[in-house]
Scaffold this active site. Structure first.
Site, PDB file in Angstrom:
ATOM      1  N   ASP A  78       0.839  -1.189   0.000  1.00 44.01           N
ATOM      2  CA  ASP A  78       0.000   0.000   0.000  1.00 44.01           C
ATOM      3  C   ASP A  78       0.885   1.255   0.000  1.00 44.01           C
ATOM      4  O   ASP A  78       1.465   1.619   1.025  1.00 44.01           O
ATOM      5  CB  ASP A  78      -0.918  -0.036   1.231  1.00 44.01           C
ATOM      6  CG  ASP A  78      -1.778   1.214   1.334  1.00 44.01           C
ATOM      7  OD1 ASP A  78      -1.850   1.968   0.329  1.00 44.01           O
ATOM      8  OD2 ASP A  78      -2.364   1.432   2.403  1.00 44.01           O
TER       9      ASP A  78
ATOM     10  N   GLU B 256      29.084   3.856   0.520  1.00 43.81           N
ATOM     11  CA  GLU B 256      28.900   2.430   0.789  1.00 43.81           C
ATOM     12  C   GLU B 256      28.681   1.690  -0.523  1.00 43.81           C
ATOM     13  O   GLU B 256      28.369   0.518  -0.537  1.00 43.81           O
ATOM     14  CB  GLU B 256      27.757   2.187   1.772  1.00 43.81           C
ATOM     15  CG  GLU B 256      26.389   2.645   1.323  1.00 43.81           C
ATOM     16  CD  GLU B 256      25.493   1.525   0.833  1.00 43.81           C
ATOM     17  OE1 GLU B 256      25.263   1.511  -0.383  1.00 43.81           O
ATOM     18  OE2 GLU B 256      25.045   0.686   1.638  1.00 43.81           O
TER      19      GLU B 256
ATOM     20  N   CYS C 187      26.406   5.396   6.019  1.00 45.60           N
ATOM     21  CA  CYS C 187      25.956   6.698   5.522  1.00 45.60           C
ATOM     22  C   CYS C 187      26.779   7.874   6.018  1.00 45.60           C
ATOM     23  O   CYS C 187      26.422   9.020   5.786  1.00 45.60           O
ATOM     24  CB  CYS C 187      24.490   6.913   5.887  1.00 45.60           C
ATOM     25  SG  CYS C 187      23.413   5.700   5.109  1.00 45.60           S
TER      26      CYS C 187
ATOM     27  N   THR D  77      13.586   3.948  -0.256  1.00 44.65           N
ATOM     28  CA  THR D  77      14.342   5.160   0.076  1.00 44.65           C
ATOM     29  C   THR D  77      15.741   5.218  -0.525  1.00 44.65           C
ATOM     30  O   THR D  77      16.287   6.303  -0.705  1.00 44.65           O
ATOM     31  CB  THR D  77      14.486   5.298   1.599  1.00 44.65           C
ATOM     32  OG1 THR D  77      15.038   4.080   2.122  1.00 44.65           O
ATOM     33  CG2 THR D  77      13.138   5.586   2.258  1.00 44.65           C
TER      34      THR D  77
ATOM     35  N   ARG E  18      13.618  -2.816  13.022  1.00 41.05           N
ATOM     36  CA  ARG E  18      13.366  -1.790  14.039  1.00 41.05           C
ATOM     37  C   ARG E  18      14.608  -1.501  14.892  1.00 41.05           C
ATOM     38  O   ARG E  18      14.726  -0.430  15.494  1.00 41.05           O
ATOM     39  CB  ARG E  18      12.200  -2.228  14.944  1.00 41.05           C
ATOM     40  CG  ARG E  18      10.879  -2.306  14.189  1.00 41.05           C
ATOM     41  CD  ARG E  18       9.726  -2.636  15.134  1.00 41.05           C
ATOM     42  NE  ARG E  18       9.582  -1.643  16.194  1.00 41.05           N
ATOM     43  CZ  ARG E  18       9.032  -0.453  15.991  1.00 41.05           C
ATOM     44  NH1 ARG E  18       8.553  -0.128  14.820  1.00 41.05           N
ATOM     45  NH2 ARG E  18       8.924   0.389  16.996  1.00 41.05           N
TER      46      ARG E  18
ATOM     47  N   THR F  98      17.358  -0.700  13.884  1.00 45.64           N
ATOM     48  CA  THR F  98      18.105   0.424  13.302  1.00 45.64           C
ATOM     49  C   THR F  98      17.619   1.762  13.858  1.00 45.64           C
ATOM     50  O   THR F  98      18.245   2.784  13.637  1.00 45.64           O
ATOM     51  CB  THR F  98      17.946   0.472  11.757  1.00 45.64           C
ATOM     52  OG1 THR F  98      16.547   0.640  11.462  1.00 45.64           O
ATOM     53  CG2 THR F  98      18.453  -0.791  11.095  1.00 45.64           C
TER      54      THR F  98
ATOM     55  N   HIS G  23      21.006  13.464   9.398  1.00 44.88           N
ATOM     56  CA  HIS G  23      20.972  12.389   8.404  1.00 44.88           C
ATOM     57  C   HIS G  23      19.518  11.992   8.159  1.00 44.88           C
ATOM     58  O   HIS G  23      18.728  11.865   9.106  1.00 44.88           O
ATOM     59  CB  HIS G  23      21.791  11.184   8.895  1.00 44.88           C
ATOM     60  CG  HIS G  23      21.626   9.982   8.008  1.00 44.88           C
ATOM     61  ND1 HIS G  23      21.862  10.030   6.664  1.00 44.88           N
ATOM     62  CD2 HIS G  23      21.228   8.713   8.278  1.00 44.88           C
ATOM     63  CE1 HIS G  23      21.624   8.833   6.127  1.00 44.88           C
ATOM     64  NE2 HIS G  23      21.232   8.014   7.094  1.00 44.88           N
TER      65      HIS G  23
ATOM     66  N   LYS H 237      10.693  10.572   8.624  1.00 47.85           N
ATOM     67  CA  LYS H 237      10.237  10.483  10.007  1.00 47.85           C
ATOM     68  C   LYS H 237      11.375  10.584  11.026  1.00 47.85           C
ATOM     69  O   LYS H 237      11.258  11.280  12.044  1.00 47.85           O
ATOM     70  CB  LYS H 237       9.485   9.160  10.214  1.00 47.85           C
ATOM     71  CG  LYS H 237       8.051   9.199   9.704  1.00 47.85           C
ATOM     72  CD  LYS H 237       7.174  10.077  10.593  1.00 47.85           C
ATOM     73  CE  LYS H 237       5.810  10.392  10.003  1.00 47.85           C
ATOM     74  NZ  LYS H 237       4.925   9.245   9.943  1.00 47.85           N
TER      75      LYS H 237
ATOM     76  N   ASN I 198      17.029   8.668   0.398  1.00 45.29           N
ATOM     77  CA  ASN I 198      18.228   8.635   1.226  1.00 45.29           C
ATOM     78  C   ASN I 198      19.445   8.450   0.323  1.00 45.29           C
ATOM     79  O   ASN I 198      19.644   7.380  -0.240  1.00 45.29           O
ATOM     80  CB  ASN I 198      18.125   7.483   2.222  1.00 45.29           C
ATOM     81  CG  ASN I 198      19.347   7.371   3.124  1.00 45.29           C
ATOM     82  OD1 ASN I 198      20.248   8.219   3.061  1.00 45.29           O
ATOM     83  ND2 ASN I 198      19.379   6.326   3.951  1.00 45.29           N
TER      84      ASN I 198
ATOM     85  N   SER J  52      25.527   3.708   9.971  1.00 42.57           N
ATOM     86  CA  SER J  52      25.277   2.441  10.668  1.00 42.57           C
ATOM     87  C   SER J  52      26.594   1.767  10.965  1.00 42.57           C
ATOM     88  O   SER J  52      27.553   1.887  10.212  1.00 42.57           O
ATOM     89  CB  SER J  52      24.426   1.526   9.787  1.00 42.57           C
ATOM     90  OG  SER J  52      23.117   2.046   9.723  1.00 42.57           O
TER      91      SER J  52
END
Lengths: 387, 347, 129
Positions: B30, B82, B114, B155, B201, B203, B236, B241, B268, B298
């Protein structure tokens, strides 16, 4: 310089010859020329072999020795030379042979040309052919051979209002001529619609604007003019041999829509032969793509620059027209075994001048011209032949 | 140490975009709920012949061209990514040759998910500040990878930013930098594998938020500043969100976040992400204004910077494409074209 | 093209680095060691081109050569640089956008690769200005 005559010609079938090897192609063409001339192997003073890329098509170099050997001439140590000028290799081999006889150094010389193209796949064959362009500054940038001629075609259309239909007419005419040539690869007629609905290879060129991949070989036997009649009742005299260079890259040309090498070679040839374009009865020109025939008939001087498309459309280059062009079917329909083409052009013109061209015979042809081009126009070879 | 800062900057974004809805439709998801949960509407897609190197070169040329910098003054080039096209063989040497900076310089590639680009900024600051080199070029560039059907695919975008770091003729001074690093397996790509793996999650809170907030707060403590002392905050942007929430948690307003918030229509750009936000702010910031930028990589770590805009910024305006110009008039592509461009279809 | 062969002219490909004959004021790209106009009287010096020019002619290639990084159909053209020389390059635009006389500028792109394991060829292509 002595006058030089063609006393014998030979040519294999032009098509995909799966059963025939590179060396066998040459032997077949050479033997038929030798038989036609009625010469003995011992009397042949030298061989000239035109070939573009056996090194990449069949991974074989040192063709001079190979062909002399399998022609049975290595046993008597006949000198043999391979010459290369991409798609003009055959024409250049003929020219070297003519110069060798004209100079008085040799008497009876055989000039052969051939290419075995189907031992590799289509992708590899295309890559080999693109080596005729500048690999470092054209090929690596994504240029293909159809692409280079397509860029010429686009500008020719832009400047002179040449149409895709006119380009297609070249293919239609040459296919029609090939129906009367038992050696030709495509002995079938096509229509303008067939050409225009065939897949686009490099816009504006369609698949049927392009010459095919072909196996084949051709050979001619040369002799000094004064003794030519000793061998044949129908010698064909080489009235002019001319060669010219131009930039290897299309982008470096003075004018993208003119092959200056053709212009220069034609000027030299007409001067040497003492004739004008109007006096030429037939011509075999280098129609590797339909646009190339348009360029040829303009640059040789049969038609004014920009009028080649219309002349073709009006039938002026058809058999029975003002100047019949590519009675053999040309590279387009007779086929284009690269190294063979320049020699095959001489074979066709010789047969026409002898009156031996069968159904495609141009009545009363006395003077003929061949134009063989290397790459996108980096080399041009022109010969004028007279019976 | 002398004051060190940004002499010039340049950005590059490929012209193609794919809409989140198009990706969602391909996988039977969706689109509406994904857009709302990520706050990303579309992302940049590289052309078939674009990669981290070509993007780095275009960004570097833009940075140099913006101020007509003699490339021979550049003593170091570091490219963070990366997605270096070679695992062994530097991106930075190609950039160096393509901008005419060779042969008298040092160069290396950085990898820190990143934040390879902001690590490059710090390395250049050190070399420039110590007087070892005249100018340094720090680049963050990525054609980010996401496995087909993976959440990352919505992203993972393409873009890059290059900063010329120097001691004089500064357009903006980097007044302070502050880093925070821990060993955090939130996201990785093993050698020889085409796409990264991530901890879902995991991350979020322990990785992104803990590090970026720690670094930003550390920087403010170190410099005795508060969110009110800043005109802009750039964080970053793995999605929309995360930086919105982090900015709120740090005490920044939407007005401070807005100008450098490029992710909704870009995606991103990984090593280019925070730096793209900085470039967007430099495009419009006025002399005297202050920017807080914090990257996140990360693995994990965050580099925070306090940047103060100087008068010379005016000299740089309109000399090279702005981020908003680069984002303008994109060409939208289908998922099939996107998959071709990204080499996701192996033939 | 082998690695050494590509490497040898790598700077020239990346940066449109050609030559200039100071005797006849003619610019050359790709670089030449001899000026075709002046030959031995020519004085050749390196010259870096600005990278803007116009599209002289073009085609749309349907069957790309191997090792070339482009998806067919792609636009291939002859570009005339403002300084004079002409070169063959890919034009990054849709086939419908291409037009004779169109202004173009150079960009840095991947032009091909030896193989999936082999060297990547970077170089100059052109986009519509």
């Amino acid at each position: 310089m002595r006058e030089v005559a063609i006393i014998g010609v030979g040519c294999t079938r032009f098509t995909e010859l799966w059963e025939t090897s590179f060396r066998d192609l040459f032997v077949e063409a050479g033997l038929s020329a030798i038989e036609d001339a009625g010469v003995e192997g011992e009397t042949i003073d030298a061989l000239y072999i035109g070939n573009m890329s056996a090194g990449r098509f069949i991974e074989q170099e040192h063709l001079a020795s190979l062909i002399a050997d399998y022609a049975g001439l290595a046993s008597i140590n006949t000198p043999s030379t391979r010459v290369e000028a991409a798609c003009a290799s055959g024409g250049l081999a003929l020219r070297q042979a003519v110069l060798a006889v004209a100079s008085g150094h040799h008497n009876i010389v055989i000039a052969g040309g051939g290419e075995k193209m189907t031992d590799v796949g289509t992708g590899d064959a295309t890559d080999v052919l693109s080596a005729a362009a500048d690999r470092e500054w054209e090929g690596i940038m994504g240029a293909t051979f159809p692409g280079l001629y397509a860029m010429i075609a686009r500008l020719h259309m832009h400047r002179y209002h040449t149409t895709s239909e006119q380009l297609a007419q070249v293919a239609v005419k040459n296919h029609y001529n090939a129906t009367m040539n038992p050696r030709a690869q495509y002995q079938r007629e096509i229509t303008v619609e067939n050409v225009l609905t065939s897949p686009i290879v490099a816009d504006p060129l369609h698949l049927l604007d392009c010459s095919p991949i072909t196996d084949g070989a051709a050979a001619v036997i040369l002799a000094p003019g004064e003794i030519a009649r000793k061998y044949t009742d129908t010698p064909v005299y080489i009235k002019a041999t001319a060669q010219a260079s131009s930039t290897i890259s299309l982008h470096d040309r003075r004018d993208i829509t003119t092959l200056d090498a053709t212009v220069a070679a034609a000027r030299r040839a007409f001067e040497m032969a003492g004739v004008t374009p109007d006096e030429i009865d037939i011509a075999e020109v280098h129609d590797c793509f339909t646009i190339a025939e348009i360029l040829a008939i303009e640059d040789i001087g049969f038609f004014k620059k920009g009028e080649g498309g219309r002349a073709t459309e009006e039938g002026l280059t058809a058999i029975g027209g003002k100047i019949p062009v590519n009675t053999s079917g040309g590279l387009k329909a007779c086929g284009h075994p690269v190294g063979a083409t320049g020699i095959k052009q001489a074979v066709e013109v010789t047969e026409q001048l002898r009156g031996e061209a069968g159904k495609r015979q141009v009545d009363g042809a006395e003077i003929g011209l061949t134009q063989n081009v290397g790459g996108s126009g980096g080399t041009a070879i022109i010969h004028i032949l007279q019976r | 140490m002398d004051s060190v800062g940004i002499v010039s900057y340049g950005a590059y974004i490929p012209r193609y975009r794919i809409k989140v809805d198009e990706i969602a439709e391909t996988w039977g998801e969706d689109g509406d709920s994904i857009r709302k949960s990520l706050w990303v509407f579309e992302k940049s897609v590289p052309d078939i012949d674009e990669d981290t190197v070509t993007i780095a070169v275009e960004a570097a040329r833009s940075a140099i061209g913006r101020r007509e910098i003699d490339p021979l003054r550049i003593g170091a080039i570091y490219t963070g990514s990366e997605s270096h096209p070679y695992v062994v063989k530097p991106t930075s040497t190609i950039v160096a040759e393509a901008i005419g900076a060779t042969p008298l310089l040092t160069a290396a590639d950085f990898e820190f998910a990143c934040k390879g680009g902001t690590a490059a900024i710090q390395a250049c600051m050190g070399l420039v500040g110590s007087g070892m080199i005249d100018l340094g070029l720090a680049i963050g560039s990525d054609v980010a990878q996401g496995a087909p059907g993976d959440a990352l695919e919505y992203t993972a975008a393409a873009g890059g930013v290059a900063l010329v770091i120097g001691r004089s003729e500064l357009a903006a001074e980097i007044e302070a930098t502050y880093s925070l690093t821990t060993d955090m397996p939130d996201f990785w790509r093993r050698d020889g594998m085409p796409y990264p793996e991530h901890g879902g999650r995991f991350t979020g809170e322990p990785a992104y938020f803990r590090h970026i907030i720690g670094a930003a707060q550390g920087l403010m403590e170190k410099t005795s500043t508060t969110p009110g002392d800043y005109d802009y905050v750039v964080l970053h942007q793995p999605n929309g969100k995360f930086p919105m929430r982090a900015a709120r948690m740090l005490g920044f307003t939407e007005r401070q976040l807005g100008p450098g918030f490029v992710v909704p229509h870009l995606g991103n750009t990984y090593s280019g992400s925070a730096m793209m936000g900085l470039a967007a702010v430099l495009d419009l910031a006025e002399p005297g204004e202050r920017i807080l930028m914090a990257s996140f990589g990360s693995g994990a770590g965050s580099d925070a910077f306090l940047v103060r805009v100087l008068d010379e910024i005016r000299e740089l305006r309109e000399k090279a494409p702005s981020v908003s110009e680069l984002l303008k008039d994109p060409t939208y592509v289908s998922y099939a074209t996107y998959a071709r461009h990204k080499g996701k279809m192996k033939m | 093209m082998t690695v050494p062969r590509f490497w040898r002219k790598l700077k020239h490909r990346y940066n449109l680095l050609g030559t200039h004959c100071t005797t006849c004021e003619t610019y050359y790209y790709p670089p030449r060691k001899i000026c075709p106009k002046c030959r031995r009287r020519g004085e050749i010096e390196p010259h870096r081109f600005k990278g803007e020019g116009k599209l002289l002619t073009y085609t749309i290639i349907q069957n790309p050569p191997e090792k070339i990084t482009a998806h067919a159909p792609y636009v291939l053209g002859i570009v005339e640089l403002d300084e004079g020389p002409r070169l063959t390059s890919q034009i990054i635009c849709s086939p419908e956008e291409a037009e004779i006389g169109m202004r173009v500028r150079s960009v840095f792109r991947k032009i091909g690769e030896e193989s999936a394991e082999g060297m990547i060829y970077y170089g100059t292509k052109f986009v519509k200005l």
